[in-house]
Motif scaffolding. Structure first.
Motif, PDB file in Angstrom:
ATOM      1  N   GLU A  97      -5.047  32.105  14.750  1.00  0.00           N
ATOM      2  CA  GLU A  97      -5.402  32.661  16.060  1.00  0.00           C
ATOM      3  C   GLU A  97      -5.751  31.558  17.052  1.00  0.00           C
ATOM      4  OE1 GLU A  97      -8.580  35.479  15.968  1.00  0.00           O
ATOM      5  OE2 GLU A  97      -7.464  36.902  14.738  1.00  0.00           O
ATOM      6  N   ALA A  98      -6.510  30.561  16.576  1.00  0.00           N
ATOM      7  CA  ALA A  98      -6.952  29.487  17.468  1.00  0.00           C
ATOM      8  C   ALA A  98      -5.743  28.721  18.007  1.00  0.00           C
ATOM      9  CB  ALA A  98      -7.903  28.555  16.726  1.00  0.00           C
ATOM     10  N   ILE A  99      -4.793  28.456  17.130  1.00  0.00           N
ATOM     11  CA  ILE A  99      -3.581  27.752  17.567  1.00  0.00           C
ATOM     12  C   ILE A  99      -2.820  28.612  18.564  1.00  0.00           C
ATOM     13  CG2 ILE A  99      -1.318  26.942  16.793  1.00  0.00           C
ATOM     14  CD1 ILE A  99      -2.694  26.088  14.153  1.00  0.00           C
ATOM     15  N   VAL A 100      -2.708  29.906  18.245  1.00  0.00           N
ATOM     16  CA  VAL A 100      -2.003  30.831  19.130  1.00  0.00           C
ATOM     17  C   VAL A 100      -2.658  30.854  20.510  1.00  0.00           C
ATOM     18  CG1 VAL A 100      -1.545  33.277  19.552  1.00  0.00           C
ATOM     19  CG2 VAL A 100      -1.062  32.292  17.302  1.00  0.00           C
ATOM     20  N   ALA A 223       6.390  27.924  23.683  1.00  0.00           N
ATOM     21  CA  ALA A 223       5.041  28.070  23.120  1.00  0.00           C
ATOM     22  C   ALA A 223       5.124  28.510  21.666  1.00  0.00           C
ATOM     23  CB  ALA A 223       4.238  29.084  23.935  1.00  0.00           C
ATOM     24  N   TYR A 224       6.022  29.434  21.372  1.00  0.00           N
ATOM     25  CA  TYR A 224       6.154  29.936  20.004  1.00  0.00           C
ATOM     26  C   TYR A 224       6.620  28.826  19.068  1.00  0.00           C
ATOM     27  CZ  TYR A 224       5.275  34.904  20.767  1.00  0.00           C
ATOM     28  OH  TYR A 224       4.675  36.099  21.006  1.00  0.00           O
ATOM     29  N   SER A 225       7.530  28.003  19.559  1.00  0.00           N
ATOM     30  CA  SER A 225       7.991  26.893  18.732  1.00  0.00           C
ATOM     31  C   SER A 225       6.831  25.966  18.405  1.00  0.00           C
ATOM     32  CB  SER A 225       9.097  26.120  19.445  1.00  0.00           C
ATOM     33  OG  SER A 225      10.206  26.956  19.668  1.00  0.00           O
ATOM     34  N   HIS A 226       6.003  25.693  19.410  1.00  0.00           N
ATOM     35  CA  HIS A 226       4.832  24.848  19.166  1.00  0.00           C
ATOM     36  C   HIS A 226       3.893  25.483  18.156  1.00  0.00           C
ATOM     37  CE1 HIS A 226       5.489  22.878  23.354  1.00  0.00           C
ATOM     38  NE2 HIS A 226       6.054  22.172  22.386  1.00  0.00           N
ATOM     39  N   ILE A 227       3.655  26.771  18.333  1.00  0.00           N
ATOM     40  CA  ILE A 227       2.713  27.476  17.457  1.00  0.00           C
ATOM     41  C   ILE A 227       3.146  27.375  15.994  1.00  0.00           C
ATOM     42  CG2 ILE A 227       1.894  29.771  16.774  1.00  0.00           C
ATOM     43  CD1 ILE A 227       1.905  30.436  19.850  1.00  0.00           C
ATOM     44  N   PHE A 228       4.406  27.711  15.736  1.00  0.00           N
ATOM     45  CA  PHE A 228       4.823  27.749  14.336  1.00  0.00           C
ATOM     46  C   PHE A 228       4.990  26.335  13.762  1.00  0.00           C
ATOM     47  CE2 PHE A 228       6.295  31.978  15.908  1.00  0.00           C
ATOM     48  CZ  PHE A 228       5.304  32.686  15.252  1.00  0.00           C
ATOM     49  N   SER A 229       5.335  25.388  14.619  1.00  0.00           N
ATOM     50  CA  SER A 229       5.373  24.000  14.149  1.00  0.00           C
ATOM     51  C   SER A 229       3.974  23.553  13.763  1.00  0.00           C
ATOM     52  CB  SER A 229       5.897  23.070  15.242  1.00  0.00           C
ATOM     53  OG  SER A 229       7.204  23.411  15.585  1.00  0.00           O
ATOM     54  N   ARG A 230       3.022  23.845  14.631  1.00  0.00           N
ATOM     55  CA  ARG A 230       1.648  23.418  14.350  1.00  0.00           C
ATOM     56  C   ARG A 230       1.086  24.085  13.107  1.00  0.00           C
ATOM     57  NH1 ARG A 230      -2.248  23.770  19.354  1.00  0.00           N
ATOM     58  NH2 ARG A 230      -3.694  23.152  17.697  1.00  0.00           N
ATOM     59  N   VAL A 255      10.480  32.623   9.567  1.00  0.00           N
ATOM     60  CA  VAL A 255      10.072  31.602   8.603  1.00  0.00           C
ATOM     61  C   VAL A 255      10.976  31.715   7.389  1.00  0.00           C
ATOM     62  CG1 VAL A 255       8.240  30.930   7.015  1.00  0.00           C
ATOM     63  CG2 VAL A 255       7.681  31.532   9.367  1.00  0.00           C
ATOM     64  N   LEU A 256      11.618  30.623   7.029  1.00  0.00           N
ATOM     65  CA  LEU A 256      12.562  30.679   5.918  1.00  0.00           C
ATOM     66  C   LEU A 256      11.816  30.844   4.596  1.00  0.00           C
ATOM     67  CD1 LEU A 256      15.020  27.874   7.062  1.00  0.00           C
ATOM     68  CD2 LEU A 256      15.153  30.338   7.446  1.00  0.00           C
ATOM     69  N   ALA A 257      12.163  31.901   3.861  1.00  0.00           N
ATOM     70  CA  ALA A 257      11.544  32.165   2.562  1.00  0.00           C
ATOM     71  C   ALA A 257      12.407  33.150   1.796  1.00  0.00           C
ATOM     72  CB  ALA A 257      10.135  32.723   2.725  1.00  0.00           C
ATOM     73  N   ASN A 615      -1.577  14.319  12.109  1.00  0.00           N
ATOM     74  CA  ASN A 615      -0.239  14.708  11.641  1.00  0.00           C
ATOM     75  C   ASN A 615      -0.172  16.133  11.152  1.00  0.00           C
ATOM     76  OD1 ASN A 615       0.290  12.130  12.153  1.00  0.00           O
ATOM     77  ND2 ASN A 615       0.608  11.475  10.045  1.00  0.00           N
ATOM     78  N   ASP A 616      -1.338  16.796  11.081  1.00  0.00           N
ATOM     79  CA  ASP A 616      -1.454  18.163  10.614  1.00  0.00           C
ATOM     80  C   ASP A 616      -1.186  18.316   9.125  1.00  0.00           C
ATOM     81  OD1 ASP A 616      -0.767  20.562  13.217  1.00  0.00           O
ATOM     82  OD2 ASP A 616      -2.497  19.369  12.711  1.00  0.00           O
ATOM     83  N   SER A 617      -0.244  17.606   8.570  1.00  0.00           N
ATOM     84  CA  SER A 617      -0.017  17.710   7.123  1.00  0.00           C
ATOM     85  C   SER A 617       1.077  16.753   6.724  1.00  0.00           C
ATOM     86  CB  SER A 617       0.393  19.127   6.747  1.00  0.00           C
ATOM     87  OG  SER A 617       1.595  19.460   7.366  1.00  0.00           O
ATOM     88  N   ARG A 618       1.440  16.839   5.464  1.00  0.00           N
ATOM     89  CA  ARG A 618       2.587  16.115   4.950  1.00  0.00           C
ATOM     90  C   ARG A 618       2.513  14.609   5.147  1.00  0.00           C
ATOM     91  NH1 ARG A 618       2.220  20.147   2.359  1.00  0.00           N
ATOM     92  NH2 ARG A 618       2.691  22.057   3.422  1.00  0.00           N
ATOM     93  N   ILE A 619       1.485  13.998   4.601  1.00  0.00           N
ATOM     94  CA  ILE A 619       1.455  12.551   4.569  1.00  0.00           C
ATOM     95  C   ILE A 619       1.187  12.137   3.128  1.00  0.00           C
ATOM     96  CG2 ILE A 619       0.622  12.322   6.905  1.00  0.00           C
ATOM     97  CD1 ILE A 619      -2.098  11.525   5.531  1.00  0.00           C
ATOM     98  N   SER A 620       1.295  10.871   2.834  1.00  0.00           N
ATOM     99  CA  SER A 620       1.047  10.442   1.460  1.00  0.00           C
ATOM    100  C   SER A 620      -0.227   9.623   1.404  1.00  0.00           C
ATOM    101  CB  SER A 620       2.223   9.621   0.938  1.00  0.00           C
ATOM    102  OG  SER A 620       2.102   8.301   1.418  1.00  0.00           O
TER     103      SER A 620
END
Length: 622
Positions: A97-100, A223-230, A255-257, A615-620
């Motif tokens: 919600e906060a991101i949205v 905006a939606y692209s930003h939201i789901f990317s974030r 969302v691909l699943a 980076n929000d995620s995905r780092i090593s």
RNA sequence: CGGGAUGUGGCUCAGCUUGGUAGAGCACUGCGUUCGGGACGCAGGGGUCGGAGGUUCAAAUCCUCUCAUCCCGACCA
């Protein structure tokens, strides 16, 4: 400390009760915001938090995200398609919600909160009271007046705006809310994925003309692209059908699943992507085999118990694509027959669009038999009294096999043009993987996905029905041009889990993780280990990093299992052993490697969190 | 709406065929031992067997109705 307006966390956590606060005098009263924060110091301890994790999967759940959300103590079912959010689940929801909210505000939208209960009059005015169907939950108040629980808010928002906005100077306007919706789904399933009651962010834009409305639409698309990317999601924006909401242009964010209920077609070469319901493909006709066309159509051949294409194809020893499938549909315009190649599936939306019908359905077999005298299972396009629609591939098929409109009989060597014909020839089938892209020379691939967002250009559909007008700069009264934009907030959380998990549990993307880090104290008996953990826990609070401190009197295995299940992006482990060596172990949830940090200098640990935050995620861990 | 399945402590399930004192594991409470990947021992607490009606001396079990939940399908050719 940034969160409490300069007041340190520690200062407030020592005076945890009203008495202490009031004794402190100076008119200090704990207002809501501070109370929330005070309690958080405690509830981020596992021992204090209501976080009922389950070792076993409740029998009700089938889909992974649903099972994990139940096991991780995020949600509990109250009734079919109706769920309670527990603290941990609510935290994830609030993060989305906060991101949205941030992105919506950045895109120029303003938050409102509209009533969930809506009077029938508004829905009658838009003519959706009758059109919307059984999904609309209706009820009466004590005066026997009709109401419904809002499944969407076009009527209410348009009513609000038409009463307030009079001039082009007040436009454009984009209002949004985050609110509970109710849609009485035929078959709620998969937990939050298709609930009846659910949390939705819905936005509505009002513009002076179509050009301006397109700009609003594009702003929302972005905006939606930003939201789901974030949110850390792997998604596609695809062209879609606008369904019951109406309008003439829309995109779905999918969302691909694998477990998704939607199928999307996308080009392997260009950026064309569409819901299969909507997807087009390029058609390259093949030539007809001349030699067999000479033979006349056969007499009716007895084909007992051959009611499916597979049966018929097997009976004549041909492949299904040498047969044609004839289906009777009923719409508000009456009955019609749709004819497609035997191995293809009818795309009802395309049929509906070509007919220009408001609704379309497959009538029960008995109705087809009684009203039309046609035997379902043995239908064919020859000599029928209702309009026939033929797929564009059929005229290029050569001699084919079809039903004889007589129970237990089929015809073969049936030829287009010679034996039957019709006025409407069009693309009527569902797109298939491997077909040609309609935009380029690439081919289509089909993926499954979960629809988490949907944006629509509504045009003047609702502003006309509800008479929402403004005075333009030329003094002309005009209808506002609208758009509407929805995000399933709970569904986004479920989709994130669907896309980020392993056999041990959830692996939250950093941005929406309820807790960014789990601190496992493996040696509660050791005063020095516990003292260090406490200090570290307070430091995380001070730095405003959401942490779950596992201070339970449990064995290490239990703590590891729960940390994996709950999916905190970072896990910190401290036991007697590590303490003696002067190190604390850090491990990322989405990787197997771990790294040790010296207890006397945690600077590199803090920079790890700085990096995760950025980076929000995905780092090593390197 | 049609089809299939399931309802037994908080959770997972057994018991039902062939009616006869409601069970196990997990969870929970207490005590003790244990303690870096879901420990163990002992002692406890907790169940209108989804609901209603019926058959019977006796029903979780058999019969009828009903409610709820989950899964499949909205494809006739």
């Amino acid at each position: 400390m940034t969160r409490c307006g300069g007041v340190s966390t520690r200062a407030y956590s020592v005076c945890r009760d009203y008495d202490t606060l009031s004794k402190a005098g100076k008119g200090v009263r704990p207002h809501c915001f501070l109370l929330c924060f005070l309690s958080s110091e405690d509830f981020m301890r596992f021992s204090r938090m209501h976080l009922p994790t389950l070792k076993e999967v409740p029998a009700e759940a089938e889909v992974l995200s649903h099972r994990l959300m139940l096991r991780a103590g995020m949600i509990r079912r109250l009734a079919a398609g109706i769920y309670s959010y527990l603290p941990f689940g609510l935290m994830a929801l609030r993060n989305v919600e906060a991101i949205v909210r941030q992105e919506m505000n950045l895109a120029g939208a303003q938050e409102v909160l509209l009533p969930a209960v809506q009077p029938a009059e508004l829905w009658q005015e838009s003519e959706r009271w009758d059109f919307y169907g059984k999904e609309l939950l209706r009820f009466k108040d004590r005066h026997q007046r009709d109401f419904c629980f809002g499944p969407t808010h076009e009527e209410v928002i348009t009513d609000l705006v038409r009463n307030e906005v009079r001039s082009y100077r007040q436009l454009p306007l984009n209002l949004y809310q985050v609110q509970t919706k109710f849609r009485d789904e035929i078959r709620p399933r998969f937990g939050l994925m298709r609930g009846r009651e659910f949390i939705m962010k819905d936005a509505y834009s009002f513009d002076v003309d179509d050009v301006a409305a397109t700009l609003s639409y594009q702003a929302m698309h972005e905006a939606y692209s930003h939201i789901f990317s974030r949110c850390g999601l792997n998604f596609r924006a695809v062209e879609a059908d606008s369904g019951a909401i109406g309008g003439n242009f829309s995109h779905e964010f999918v969302v691909l699943a694998e477990s998704g209920e939607d199928a999307i077609a996308s080009c392997t070469k260009c950026d064309y992507a569409a819901n299969v319901e909507k997807a087009q493909s390029k058609f390259v006709p093949e030539s007809v085999i001349e030699s067999e066309v000479e033979l006349p159509v056969s007499d009716a051949v007895a084909t007992p118990d051959c009611e499916s294409i597979e049966d018929v194809a097997a009976f004549f020893k041909v492949s299904p694509n040498a047969t044609i499938k004839s289906m009777v549909f009923e719409s508000d315009l009456g009955f019609c027959m749709v004819v497609v190649p035997g191995d293809r599936e009818v795309n009802e939306l395309k049929v509906k669009a070509i007919l220009g019908a408001n609704w379309l359905e497959i009538p029960p077999s008995a109705r087809v038999a009684d009203d039309l005298g046609l035997p379902v299972g043995y239908l064919g396009p020859l000599e029928v009294s209702i309009p026939v629609l033929v797929d564009r591939m059929v005229p290029h098929m050569g001699p084919m096999i079809c039903g004889a409109n007589r129970n237990g009989y089929h015809l073969h060597r049936v030829c287009w043009g010679r034996d039957f014909t019709c006025e409407t020839v069009a693309d009527l089938v569902l797109a298939r993987a491997g077909e040609l892209c309609p935009r380029c020379d690439g081919s289509l691939q089909i993926d499954r996905g979960i629809e988490v967002g949907h944006i629509f250009k509504l045009g003047t559909k609702y502003s006309e029905k509800l008479n929402a007008t403004f005075l333009d700069h030329d003094g002309q009264e005009k209808h506002m041009v609208m758009g509407c934009y929805g995000i399933g907030v709970g569904r986004t959380v479920a989709a994130a889990i669907e896309q980020n998990h392993d056999e041990n549990g959830i692996s939250f993307p950093y941005a929406i993780a309820p807790f960014k880090v789990a601190l496992l104290n493996l040696d509660l008996k050791s005063a020095e280990v516990t003292a260090f953990c406490e200090k570290l826990y307070q430091e995380f609070l001070r730095r405003n990093i959401s942490i779950l401190y596992d201070d339970r009197n449990e064995r290490p295995g239990v703590k590891f299992k729960d940390a994996d299940l709950l999916g905190m992006p970072v896990r910190l482990t401290l036991g007697r052993r590590g303490f003696k060596q002067g190190i604390i172990e850090a491990k990322l949830r989405n990787s197997t490697e771990s790294k040790e940090f010296p207890l006397d200098n945690l600077d590199s640990l803090w920079s790890l969190f700085d990096e995760l935050e950025t980076n929000d995620s995905r780092i090593s861990l390197k």
